[in-house]
Motif scaffolding. Structure first.
Motif, PDB file in Angstrom:
ATOM      1  N   ASP A  53      -4.518   5.175   8.012  1.00  0.00           N
ATOM      2  CA  ASP A  53      -4.982   5.765   9.267  1.00  0.00           C
ATOM      3  C   ASP A  53      -3.853   5.642  10.280  1.00  0.00           C
ATOM      4  OD1 ASP A  53      -6.151   6.329  11.778  1.00  0.00           O
ATOM      5  OD2 ASP A  53      -8.116   5.693  11.075  1.00  0.00           O
ATOM      6  N   ALA A  54      -3.160   6.765  10.547  1.00  0.00           N
ATOM      7  CA  ALA A  54      -2.004   6.730  11.439  1.00  0.00           C
ATOM      8  C   ALA A  54      -2.400   6.482  12.881  1.00  0.00           C
ATOM      9  CB  ALA A  54      -1.223   8.037  11.322  1.00  0.00           C
ATOM     10  N   ARG A  55      -3.631   6.765  13.241  1.00  0.00           N
ATOM     11  CA  ARG A  55      -4.067   6.508  14.616  1.00  0.00           C
ATOM     12  C   ARG A  55      -4.296   5.013  14.834  1.00  0.00           C
ATOM     13  NH1 ARG A  55      -7.024  11.059  12.938  1.00  0.00           N
ATOM     14  NH2 ARG A  55      -6.516  12.995  14.055  1.00  0.00           N
ATOM     15  N   ARG A  56      -4.931   4.376  13.849  1.00  0.00           N
ATOM     16  CA  ARG A  56      -5.244   2.942  13.969  1.00  0.00           C
ATOM     17  C   ARG A  56      -4.165   2.053  13.349  1.00  0.00           C
ATOM     18  NH1 ARG A  56     -10.097   5.585  13.108  1.00  0.00           N
ATOM     19  NH2 ARG A  56     -11.731   5.126  14.635  1.00  0.00           N
ATOM     20  N   LEU A  57      -3.191   2.671  12.689  1.00  0.00           N
ATOM     21  CA  LEU A  57      -2.096   1.934  12.030  1.00  0.00           C
ATOM     22  C   LEU A  57      -2.657   0.921  11.039  1.00  0.00           C
ATOM     23  CD1 LEU A  57       0.196   1.269  15.137  1.00  0.00           C
ATOM     24  CD2 LEU A  57       0.167   3.264  13.637  1.00  0.00           C
ATOM     25  N   SER A  58      -3.633   1.352  10.251  1.00  0.00           N
ATOM     26  CA  SER A  58      -4.283   0.435   9.306  1.00  0.00           C
ATOM     27  C   SER A  58      -4.539   1.153   7.993  1.00  0.00           C
ATOM     28  CB  SER A  58      -5.593  -0.081   9.886  1.00  0.00           C
ATOM     29  OG  SER A  58      -6.508   0.988  10.084  1.00  0.00           O
ATOM     30  N   TYR A  59      -4.858   0.359   6.977  1.00  0.00           N
ATOM     31  CA  TYR A  59      -5.117   0.882   5.643  1.00  0.00           C
ATOM     32  C   TYR A  59      -6.545   0.561   5.218  1.00  0.00           C
ATOM     33  CZ  TYR A  59      -0.017   1.270   5.147  1.00  0.00           C
ATOM     34  OH  TYR A  59       1.306   1.587   5.319  1.00  0.00           O
ATOM     35  N   ALA A  60      -7.128   1.483   4.464  1.00  0.00           N
ATOM     36  CA  ALA A  60      -8.403   1.237   3.797  1.00  0.00           C
ATOM     37  C   ALA A  60      -8.232   1.657   2.344  1.00  0.00           C
ATOM     38  CB  ALA A  60      -9.527   2.013   4.472  1.00  0.00           C
ATOM     39  N   SER A  61      -7.235   1.066   1.707  1.00  0.00           N
ATOM     40  CA  SER A  61      -6.833   1.486   0.363  1.00  0.00           C
ATOM     41  C   SER A  61      -7.898   1.130  -0.671  1.00  0.00           C
ATOM     42  CB  SER A  61      -5.507   0.834  -0.020  1.00  0.00           C
ATOM     43  OG  SER A  61      -4.489   1.164   0.903  1.00  0.00           O
ATOM     44  N   THR A  62      -7.988   1.969  -1.695  1.00  0.00           N
ATOM     45  CA  THR A  62      -8.928   1.739  -2.786  1.00  0.00           C
ATOM     46  C   THR A  62      -8.236   2.040  -4.112  1.00  0.00           C
ATOM     47  OG1 THR A  62      -9.739   4.026  -2.749  1.00  0.00           O
ATOM     48  CG2 THR A  62     -10.905   2.422  -1.358  1.00  0.00           C
ATOM     49  N   GLN A  63      -8.805   1.548  -5.175  1.00  0.00           N
ATOM     50  CA  GLN A  63      -8.337   1.890  -6.508  1.00  0.00           C
ATOM     51  C   GLN A  63      -9.511   1.816  -7.477  1.00  0.00           C
ATOM     52  OE1 GLN A  63      -6.623  -0.790  -4.864  1.00  0.00           O
ATOM     53  NE2 GLN A  63      -8.168  -2.277  -5.491  1.00  0.00           N
ATOM     54  N   VAL A  64      -9.418   2.610  -8.524  1.00  0.00           N
ATOM     55  CA  VAL A  64     -10.428   2.537  -9.579  1.00  0.00           C
ATOM     56  C   VAL A  64     -10.275   1.228 -10.331  1.00  0.00           C
ATOM     57  CG1 VAL A  64     -11.160   3.579 -11.768  1.00  0.00           C
ATOM     58  CG2 VAL A  64     -10.605   5.040  -9.808  1.00  0.00           C
ATOM     59  N   ASN A  67       0.823  -1.209   0.000  1.00  0.00           N
ATOM     60  CA  ASN A  67       0.000   0.000   0.000  1.00  0.00           C
ATOM     61  C   ASN A  67       0.856   1.257   0.000  1.00  0.00           C
ATOM     62  OD1 ASN A  67      -0.869  -2.244   1.840  1.00  0.00           O
ATOM     63  ND2 ASN A  67      -2.883  -1.277   1.612  1.00  0.00           N
ATOM     64  N   ALA A  68       1.975   1.204   0.734  1.00  0.00           N
ATOM     65  CA  ALA A  68       2.799   2.397   0.927  1.00  0.00           C
ATOM     66  C   ALA A  68       3.828   2.582  -0.171  1.00  0.00           C
ATOM     67  CB  ALA A  68       3.505   2.305   2.279  1.00  0.00           C
ATOM     68  N   ARG A  69       4.430   1.485  -0.646  1.00  0.00           N
ATOM     69  CA  ARG A  69       5.627   1.597  -1.472  1.00  0.00           C
ATOM     70  C   ARG A  69       5.417   1.260  -2.946  1.00  0.00           C
ATOM     71  NH1 ARG A  69       9.940   3.648   1.862  1.00  0.00           N
ATOM     72  NH2 ARG A  69       9.244   3.222   3.980  1.00  0.00           N
ATOM     73  N   CYS A  70       4.360   0.531  -3.272  1.00  0.00           N
ATOM     74  CA  CYS A  70       4.279  -0.050  -4.610  1.00  0.00           C
ATOM     75  C   CYS A  70       2.974   0.213  -5.338  1.00  0.00           C
ATOM     76  CB  CYS A  70       4.474  -1.565  -4.535  1.00  0.00           C
ATOM     77  SG  CYS A  70       5.839  -2.121  -3.511  1.00  0.00           S
ATOM     78  N   ALA A  71       1.860   0.158  -4.617  1.00  0.00           N
ATOM     79  CA  ALA A  71       0.553   0.058  -5.267  1.00  0.00           C
ATOM     80  C   ALA A  71       0.250   1.211  -6.205  1.00  0.00           C
ATOM     81  CB  ALA A  71      -0.545  -0.059  -4.206  1.00  0.00           C
ATOM     82  N   ARG A 128      -5.746   5.127  -3.958  1.00  0.00           N
ATOM     83  CA  ARG A 128      -5.677   5.934  -2.744  1.00  0.00           C
ATOM     84  C   ARG A 128      -5.212   5.042  -1.603  1.00  0.00           C
ATOM     85  NH1 ARG A 128      -5.286   9.385  -5.576  1.00  0.00           N
ATOM     86  NH2 ARG A 128      -6.626  11.162  -6.010  1.00  0.00           N
ATOM     87  N   LYS A 129      -4.155   5.447  -0.924  1.00  0.00           N
ATOM     88  CA  LYS A 129      -3.575   4.643   0.157  1.00  0.00           C
ATOM     89  C   LYS A 129      -4.481   4.607   1.378  1.00  0.00           C
ATOM     90  CE  LYS A 129       0.123   6.356   2.074  1.00  0.00           C
ATOM     91  NZ  LYS A 129       1.540   6.724   2.338  1.00  0.00           N
ATOM     92  N   ASN A 130      -5.015   5.749   1.763  1.00  0.00           N
ATOM     93  CA  ASN A 130      -5.953   5.849   2.897  1.00  0.00           C
ATOM     94  C   ASN A 130      -5.389   5.194   4.159  1.00  0.00           C
ATOM     95  OD1 ASN A 130      -7.877   7.186   1.306  1.00  0.00           O
ATOM     96  ND2 ASN A 130      -8.779   5.264   0.623  1.00  0.00           N
TER      97      ASN A 130
END
Length: 647
Positions: free
Chosen positions: A176-187, A160-164, A172-174
């Motif tokens: 969440d630095a508070r929850r240390l999680s991703y909710a990534s999306t793409q078209v 999610n961070a380095r490649c996608a 969109r990486k999306n």
């Protein structure tokens, strides 16, 4: 504006602004009309950059095969319901089974992505060699237990961070630095039509209405990118084919200026050799910027197919499209001559040495088996190797010879050549060794407008490292240079100037047309004050600082971002914020010794030696026997520093 408040928001994980993805329709909407282009694209690396696992997309052997490396075992198998699974036993004895989430790439290797946390995809380090039909480890010489930041589950392998963003359309990486999680999306998974051309809504609206209205097409047929413009064409390819730092979340809308969306890596040690040749994986653009071809308006599409994986011609025919007795009217400065001849290359026809690429585009292998060519299209200069320490194309093939032999051969072949004069690599090599003593030559190089902008910007970066305020004073004119790379580096250099002078010199730069330049100017003002700036300039600085804040907030899942934030907090003399930042660095990457050392120093200054000793002990648990940490521990405990082994 309170800079400290901005940093605090970053440390707490302030959500970053994202560009709208309105108007994306997906590649399926394009293929009905553009059948030939779609057919070429369907077989390309772009189309297959990221796919879901299936019999058609999985190349690796998942029939129960096993791979062993450095105490780790990976078993590849299919499930009863047809899924693909990797059972991993780590060198520390921990075991887990992962279902393959998705597939990256197709040739010459293929990687598999595994979900290792909420929405977090990791690139597994055992890949499939599609040419030799076998499993192999991407980093065979590294010992990487699960606790290492470079382990496949660590932050440097997070998809999610380095490649996608370069393997997807409308990503969109999306994070969440508070929850240390991703909710990534793409078209769309994979590099689809709109990844390069931009959202198709306006184009499709025109095309659907054309049968009845016969309305002339809008500019660029409704797309934001004009591929007939050399700058736009090259910058659009560079969004992925470059070593850079993203300023936005995920894919910028195509057509966004490169220096608004990204910060390009300069010719720094570890990435490039001193003469600008590729060293680490830098993905073409920084090399191409050094070339005379780029300076003359050549684009990627002059050599590469726009939609297919193919080149425009085979072998030396690709280069002789232009470099031939006929020349090319599109590039009138070319010298028309027969380059595909032993009279030019002095090698037997049909041999490896007779290939243009062998001498002018030497290759290096990355990711185990993926050969990448240097796109600076440089003239071989083995005479520079003793000065720059860089490799040369000649002795890469003629392994039994040295650079002096190769230089003598070229001198004999071309006794009157004008291509053996001074080279910027000599200056950059001296600047790397001692920027202070090379300051005069670095200054001249930075001012030399005949040199590539990335070279001049690198000279400015080396001058900044020498910490001489006189350099900032001498080079203020470069704040108005036409190249945004040079302007950004010149703005960063101004951090060496006295605060009052700094504000005056940068006043006009806070509203520069390029976001990177504005952010560089804002960073140069960190630790300063706006009180002495005119109201309008102060507002522009606030806006530029907010852009930098937003860019940093987009990278809060990077250890290096928190390392930078720690340095900023130290500049502001806020020890609490600095400690928080360095804590986050070592949480993400326990092997970042620079962060551990800074954390120990801050702890010693704020909480005492015993608390600092506890920090060093924690650091040693993640980095046992590290000499710097052992020395710090001995100092804190009042013991003699441990001595290294002597022979």
């Amino acid at each position: 504006m309170q800079i400290a408040v901005l940093i605090l928001f970053l440390l707490l994980g302030l959500p970053a602004m994202a560009e709208s993805l309105d108007g994306y329709l997906g590649s399926d909407r394009c293929t009905g009309c553009h059948k030939d282009s779609a057919a070429d694209w369907a077989g390309s690396h772009h189309a297959q950059a990221w796919t879901m696992p299936s019999r058609e997309t999985i190349a690796g052997d998942f029939s129960g095969t096993a791979f062993h490396h450095d105490g780790m075992t990976a078993r590849f198998q299919t499930g009863a319901e047809g899924g693909y699974y990797i059972d991993v036993t780590e060198k520390d004895g921990s075991q887990a089974e992962y279902q393959v989430h998705s597939v990256a790439g197709i040739d010459p290797l293929q990687q598999y992505l595994l979900e290792a946390g909420p929405g977090r995809l990791q690139s597994f380090d055992v890949a499939w060699d599609t040419e030799e039909g076998k499993w192999f480890h991407l980093y065979p010489d590294q010992t990487l237990p699960p606790s290492d930041g470079l382990h496949w589950t660590g932050p440097y392998k997070t998809w999610n961070a380095r490649c996608a963003e370069c393997h997807a359309t409308g990503f969109r990486k999306n994070y969440d630095a508070r929850r240390l999680s991703y909710a990534s999306t793409q078209v769309e998974m994979g590099v689809g039509c709109e990844a390069c051309h931009g959202p198709g809504k306006d184009h499709v609206a025109w095309a659907d209405a054309w049968e009845t209205t016969r309305t002339p097409p809008p500019a660029n047929h409704g797309f934001p990118v004009d591929f007939t413009d050399p700058r736009q064409a090259v910058e659009q390819c560079a969004t992925c084919h470059s070593r850079r730092e993203a300023n936005l979340d995920g894919n910028p809308v195509p057509g966004t200026r490169f220096h608004d969306a990204y910060t390009l890596a300069l010719l720094r040690p570890g990435l490039y050799h001193a003469d600008g040749q590729i060293q680490d994986e830098v993905y073409v653009y920084g090399s191409f910027l050094q070339s005379k071809m780029h300076a003359r308006g050549v684009t990627c599409l002059n050599c590469h197919g726009a939609h297919s994986p193919d080149l425009k011609a085979e072998g030396n025919g690709l280069c002789s499209q232009c470099h031939s007795p006929a020349g090319n009217p599109d590039f009138p400065t070319l010298t028309a001559a027969d380059y595909d001849s032993p009279a030019h290359h002095f090698h037997p026809e049909g041999s490896v040495g007779a290939k243009c690429q062998s001498c002018h585009m030497p290759e290096r292998v990355y990711m185990g088996n993926d050969w990448r060519a240097d796109h600076s299209f440089r003239i071989p200069r083995p005479d520079l190797s003793p000065v720059t320490g860089a490799p040369d194309a000649c002795t890469a093939c003629h392994g039994g010879q040295d650079a002096a032999w190769a230089a003598a051969q070229i001198s004999a072949w071309y006794p009157d050549s004008r291509n053996r004069g001074r080279h910027y690599g000599e200056v950059l090599a001296r600047g790397r060794a001692d920027g202070a003593s090379a300051a005069g030559d670095l200054t001249a190089l930075a001012q030399d407008t005949s040199q590539p902008g990335i070279v001049r910007a690198t000279a400015l970066w080396l001058l900044e490292r020498s910490n001489n305020p006189l350099s900032a004073a001498r080079l203020t004119d470069l704040l108005r240079d036409p190249d945004p790379l040079v302007r950004a580096a010149a703005a960063s250099l101004q951090r060496l100037a006295p605060l009052q002078e700094r504000g005056k010199r940068l006043a006009a730069v806070f509203a520069d047309p390029a976001r990177n330049v504005r952010m560089a100017a804002a960073r140069a003002m960190l630790g300063g004050t706006e009180n002495r700036l005119p109201n309008g300039t102060a507002r522009e600085l606030q806006a530029a600082m907010a852009e930098w804040q937003d860019a940093m907030a987009n990278r809060l899942d990077f250890p290096e971002t928190h390392l930078q934030l720690g340095g900023v907090a130290l500049t502001m003399r806020n020890m609490g914020m600095a400690a928080s930042a360095f804590h986050e660095v070592v949480r993400l990457d326990p092997q970042r010794l620079d962060a551990w050392v800074m954390l120990a120093r801050i702890t010693a200054a704020t909480k005492g030696r015993s608390a600092a000793a506890a920090v060093v002990a924690e650091a040693l648990s993640a980095n046992p026997e590290d000499p710097e940490l052992l020395a710090a521990q001995a100092e804190l405990e009042g013991k003699p520093a441990p001595q290294g082994d002597s022979e």
